[in-house]
Design a protein around this motif. Sequence first.
Motif, short mmCIF file in Angstrom:
data_model
loop_
_atom_site.label_atom_id
_atom_site.label_comp_id
_atom_site.label_asym_id
_atom_site.label_seq_id
_atom_site.Cartn_x
_atom_site.Cartn_y
_atom_site.Cartn_z
N VAL A 8 0.87 -1.30 -0.13
CA VAL A 8 -0.01 0.21 -0.12
C VAL A 8 0.72 1.35 -0.01
CG1 VAL A 8 -1.83 1.37 1.37
CG2 VAL A 8 -1.85 -1.24 1.21
N SER A 9 0.66 2.08 -0.80
CA SER A 9 1.55 3.30 -0.91
C SER A 9 1.40 4.46 0.28
CB SER A 9 1.05 4.04 -2.27
OG SER A 9 1.55 3.26 -3.47
N ALA A 10 2.23 4.78 1.04
CA ALA A 10 1.94 5.87 2.04
C ALA A 10 1.71 7.31 1.05
CB ALA A 10 3.44 6.22 2.55
N PRO A 11 1.01 8.08 2.06
CA PRO A 11 0.20 7.76 3.20
C PRO A 11 -0.65 6.53 3.42
CG PRO A 11 -0.10 10.00 2.44
CD PRO A 11 0.31 9.34 1.31
N ALA A 12 -0.63 5.72 4.43
CA ALA A 12 -1.20 4.61 4.66
C ALA A 12 -2.04 4.39 5.95
CB ALA A 12 -0.37 3.31 4.58
N SER A 13 -3.02 4.10 6.07
CA SER A 13 -4.03 3.89 7.18
C SER A 13 -4.12 2.19 7.31
CB SER A 13 -5.28 4.51 7.22
OG SER A 13 -6.00 4.20 6.08
N LEU A 14 -4.61 1.98 8.58
CA LEU A 14 -5.01 0.54 8.85
C LEU A 14 -6.11 0.20 7.86
CD1 LEU A 14 -4.99 0.57 12.90
CD2 LEU A 14 -3.59 -0.78 11.18
N ALA A 15 -7.23 1.11 7.77
CA ALA A 15 -8.34 0.92 6.94
C ALA A 15 -7.82 0.31 5.30
CB ALA A 15 -9.28 1.95 6.84
N VAL A 59 3.85 -1.43 3.06
CA VAL A 59 3.60 -0.23 2.86
C VAL A 59 5.07 0.38 2.04
CG1 VAL A 59 3.46 2.03 3.50
CG2 VAL A 59 2.35 0.35 4.73
N SER A 60 4.93 1.18 1.15
CA SER A 60 5.93 1.32 0.09
C SER A 60 5.68 3.20 0.10
CB SER A 60 5.83 0.81 -1.36
OG SER A 60 4.63 1.59 -1.93
N ILE A 86 10.56 0.69 1.24
CA ILE A 86 9.44 -0.21 1.59
C ILE A 86 9.66 -0.97 3.32
CG2 ILE A 86 9.44 -1.15 -0.66
CD1 ILE A 86 11.17 -3.53 -0.20
N MET A 87 8.49 -1.20 3.60
CA MET A 87 8.40 -2.06 4.81
C MET A 87 7.47 -3.29 4.82
SD MET A 87 6.22 0.22 7.65
CE MET A 87 7.43 1.61 7.65
N ARG A 88 7.66 -4.02 5.70
CA ARG A 88 6.63 -5.18 5.59
C ARG A 88 6.67 -5.93 7.04
NH1 ARG A 88 4.25 -7.82 1.57
NH2 ARG A 88 4.95 -6.90 -0.09
N GLY A 141 -2.79 9.91 12.73
CA GLY A 141 -2.73 8.37 12.95
C GLY A 141 -2.56 7.47 11.82
N ASP A 142 -2.04 8.36 10.81
CA ASP A 142 -1.81 7.62 9.50
C ASP A 142 -0.13 7.48 9.28
OD1 ASP A 142 -4.40 7.20 8.80
OD2 ASP A 142 -4.40 8.97 7.39
N LEU A 143 0.43 6.69 8.56
CA LEU A 143 1.88 6.50 8.15
C LEU A 143 2.01 7.37 7.11
CD1 LEU A 143 4.51 5.29 8.63
CD2 LEU A 143 3.66 3.17 7.51
N VAL A 144 2.76 8.54 7.15
CA VAL A 144 2.71 9.41 6.05
C VAL A 144 4.13 9.29 5.43
CG1 VAL A 144 1.15 11.06 6.90
CG2 VAL A 144 3.34 11.48 7.17
N ASP A 145 5.25 8.85 6.02
CA ASP A 145 6.45 8.58 5.16
C ASP A 145 7.47 8.00 6.39
OD1 ASP A 145 8.63 8.85 3.34
OD2 ASP A 145 8.91 11.08 3.76
N PHE A 146 8.57 7.56 5.98
CA PHE A 146 9.38 6.69 6.52
C PHE A 146 10.62 6.36 5.73
CE2 PHE A 146 7.01 3.57 3.85
CZ PHE A 146 7.83 2.43 3.63
N THR A 147 11.75 6.11 6.64
CA THR A 147 12.96 5.97 6.21
C THR A 147 13.56 4.60 6.68
OG1 THR A 147 13.66 8.16 5.77
CG2 THR A 147 15.47 6.79 5.86
#
Length: 302
Positions: free
Chosen positions: A84-91, A111-112, A121-123, A159-165
């Motif tokens: 699922v592309s960020a931003p990502a939510s549980l829904a 999530v990518s 990416i993360m899994r 509460g959403d995952l908007v970005d990560f490294t």
Amino acid sequence: MEAESTLEATTLAVDWGSTNRRVFVLAADGTVLETAQDDRGILAMDGSGFAAEAASMRGRWGDLPMLCAGMVGSNRGWVDAGYVSAPASLAAIAAAVHWVEPGHTAIVPGVSRDGNGRADIMRGEEVQLLGAAAAGLVAADSWLCQPGTHAKWARLKGGDLVDFTTAMTGEIFAQLGRSGLLADGLDGTVQDGADFRAGVQAARGGDLLARLFGARASLVLGKRDRTDQASYVSGLLIGSDCAARLDSDFADARADGVDVLASPALGNLYLAALDELGCAARLVDSHAAFLAGITQIWSLLK
């Protein structure tokens, strides 16, 4: 160990990673009735036998619906569950769950992010990161770090995952300890202390590759005891990881603080490094975060 309870098991939640697998036996209200952990991660599976493993788990705990997360959904796992592309939510993640056996066995997607010249990416980590916010373990707007083989640094908003490294901090330390010039001396116990913090401070100056060789030189010249070498090198790597984040995409976290999702042993090293770099941080129970995330996803599938 099995908890004493009159509740009945209704779901198996499986955190199925590269090297380890943890099973949570859940009641309908999310109560954990039993947990078990083993070394049957995907690397031990050699790309096959996943259906048999699922059958074995059901043989132990009952013919229950199973929701899996982690590397089991990678291109080296049971099936590739996609991203699922960020931003990502549980829904959004629940809507993209991949059913291996319709209504019976499902795998959570990863999530990518891909933009500004950087892909990531993360899994598996997404379940913990989003679950932490859903359970109120962290604020809806927060900066999070999830240490590990591949350390994740994430930004939550609303509460959403908007970005990560992702940083390969743990993997690099493990590889250095297996072979190469620094392997002699990295078999000691890593702990917070003068040598670990000296490594963190040394990392502030950058030039990590040269400083790693300097760790070897200090050992040869008798300037550091062999028993302290692992702590110093770990401090260099974790310090470099933390400093890079705080000097770039996590700059605002210096004021806001960072929530670290990890076991105490590893999490406290990151807390020490962040403290040494002038950033407040606190430890968050990663298992509680995973359970909150996975139960929320499961409730959205019903």
